[in-house]
Structures are given as C-alpha cells and as structure tokens.
Scaffold this motif. Structure first.
Motif, short mmCIF file in Angstrom:
data_model
loop_
_atom_site.label_atom_id
_atom_site.label_comp_id
_atom_site.label_asym_id
_atom_site.label_seq_id
_atom_site.Cartn_x
_atom_site.Cartn_y
_atom_site.Cartn_z
N LEU A 232 0.83 -1.21 0.00
CA LEU A 232 0.00 0.00 0.00
C LEU A 232 0.86 1.26 0.00
O LEU A 232 0.60 2.20 -0.74
CB LEU A 232 -0.93 0.01 1.22
CG LEU A 232 -2.12 -0.92 1.16
CD1 LEU A 232 -2.85 -0.93 2.49
CD2 LEU A 232 -3.06 -0.51 0.05
N LYS A 233 1.91 1.27 0.83
CA LYS A 233 2.81 2.44 0.88
C LYS A 233 3.49 2.66 -0.46
O LYS A 233 3.63 3.79 -0.92
CB LYS A 233 3.84 2.25 2.00
CG LYS A 233 3.28 2.44 3.37
CD LYS A 233 4.34 2.27 4.44
CE LYS A 233 3.74 2.42 5.82
NZ LYS A 233 4.73 2.24 6.88
N GLN A 234 3.90 1.57 -1.11
CA GLN A 234 4.55 1.68 -2.41
C GLN A 234 3.58 2.24 -3.45
O GLN A 234 3.95 3.09 -4.25
CB GLN A 234 5.08 0.32 -2.85
CG GLN A 234 5.82 0.36 -4.18
CD GLN A 234 6.30 -1.02 -4.60
OE1 GLN A 234 6.00 -2.02 -3.96
NE2 GLN A 234 7.05 -1.07 -5.69
N LEU A 235 2.35 1.79 -3.45
CA LEU A 235 1.36 2.31 -4.39
C LEU A 235 1.10 3.79 -4.16
O LEU A 235 0.99 4.56 -5.11
CB LEU A 235 0.05 1.52 -4.26
CG LEU A 235 0.04 0.12 -4.86
CD1 LEU A 235 -1.23 -0.61 -4.48
CD2 LEU A 235 0.18 0.20 -6.37
N ARG A 236 1.01 4.18 -2.89
CA ARG A 236 0.78 5.59 -2.58
C ARG A 236 1.97 6.45 -2.99
O ARG A 236 1.81 7.55 -3.51
CB ARG A 236 0.50 5.75 -1.09
CG ARG A 236 -0.83 5.19 -0.67
CD ARG A 236 -1.07 5.36 0.81
NE ARG A 236 -2.31 4.71 1.21
CZ ARG A 236 -2.44 3.95 2.28
NH1 ARG A 236 -1.42 3.77 3.10
NH2 ARG A 236 -3.60 3.39 2.57
N ALA A 237 3.17 5.94 -2.76
CA ALA A 237 4.38 6.71 -3.07
C ALA A 237 4.60 6.84 -4.57
O ALA A 237 5.13 7.83 -5.04
CB ALA A 237 5.59 6.06 -2.41
N GLY B 47 2.34 7.09 -6.86
CA GLY B 47 1.27 7.84 -7.53
C GLY B 47 1.77 9.18 -8.03
O GLY B 47 2.48 9.90 -7.34
N GLU C 193 1.28 13.05 -9.30
CA GLU C 193 0.41 14.16 -8.93
C GLU C 193 -0.61 14.37 -10.05
O GLU C 193 -0.27 14.41 -11.22
CB GLU C 193 1.21 15.43 -8.72
CG GLU C 193 0.35 16.58 -8.24
CD GLU C 193 1.18 17.82 -7.98
OE1 GLU C 193 0.67 18.91 -8.23
OE2 GLU C 193 2.33 17.68 -7.54
#
Length: 92
Positions: free
Chosen positions: A76-81, A83, A85
């Motif tokens: 999840l952290k990797q997907l968020r990072a 992304g 802008e």
C-alpha cells in the motif's frame, strides 16, 4: 410485488407468513389502496440495522477478502508513493 387485501390476510395469515419467507414482502390493501407492508424477519432486520459509516463498511468488505489477495502495508505504501500528482482544471 405480492399484494393481499386485509381480509384475505386475516383469513390466510399462516399461508402469507410462509410466502414471506421466500418472497420477502407482501403489500396489504384496503379498498384497493396500499395501507401496510408485511416483511419477513430477515428483511426487517436488514432495514432496522443501524447504518455503518463508510470506513466501517470498507473495513468489513476488506475483512471478507481472502487474506492471500489482500495488499500488505508495504504494498500500500509503495502504491501511494508511486502515484503521480494529478493535475486538475475546471477549464478542461
């Protein structure tokens, strides 16, 4: 939609209750106008349960997922990072 007059419901209550278990609801009429609805216990419970908030509903949905298919915290952290802008404009 199953309908019944109040008089018919009074005379056939047991039969109507058995139908409720499979049909869900029976609308009762008086002089051709709807006045009440008979529900199965299961449908009544669904309608009277307090609504959960969005977060609780999402959490319940996630709990139902197979644990093997769920994302780990690191994923999840990797997907968020990763992304990008997003650019937004009302003009487009």
């Amino acid at each position: 939609m199953k309908t019944s007059t109040i008089a018919e419901a009074k005379n056939n209550l047991s039969k109507l209750i058995h139908q409720l278990e499979s049909d869900g609801a029976i609308h009762l009429t008086r002089h051709g106008k709807p006045v009440a609805v008979m529900l199965s216990e299961a449908n009544y419970q669904k309608l009277t349960q307090k609504n959960k908030g969005l977060f609780q509903a999402i959490q319940q949905w996630r709990d139902q997922l197979d644990e093997d298919s769920a994302l780990t915290e690191a994923e999840l952290k990797q997907l968020r990072a990763s992304g990008q802008e997003r650019k937004f404009s009302w003009d487009e």
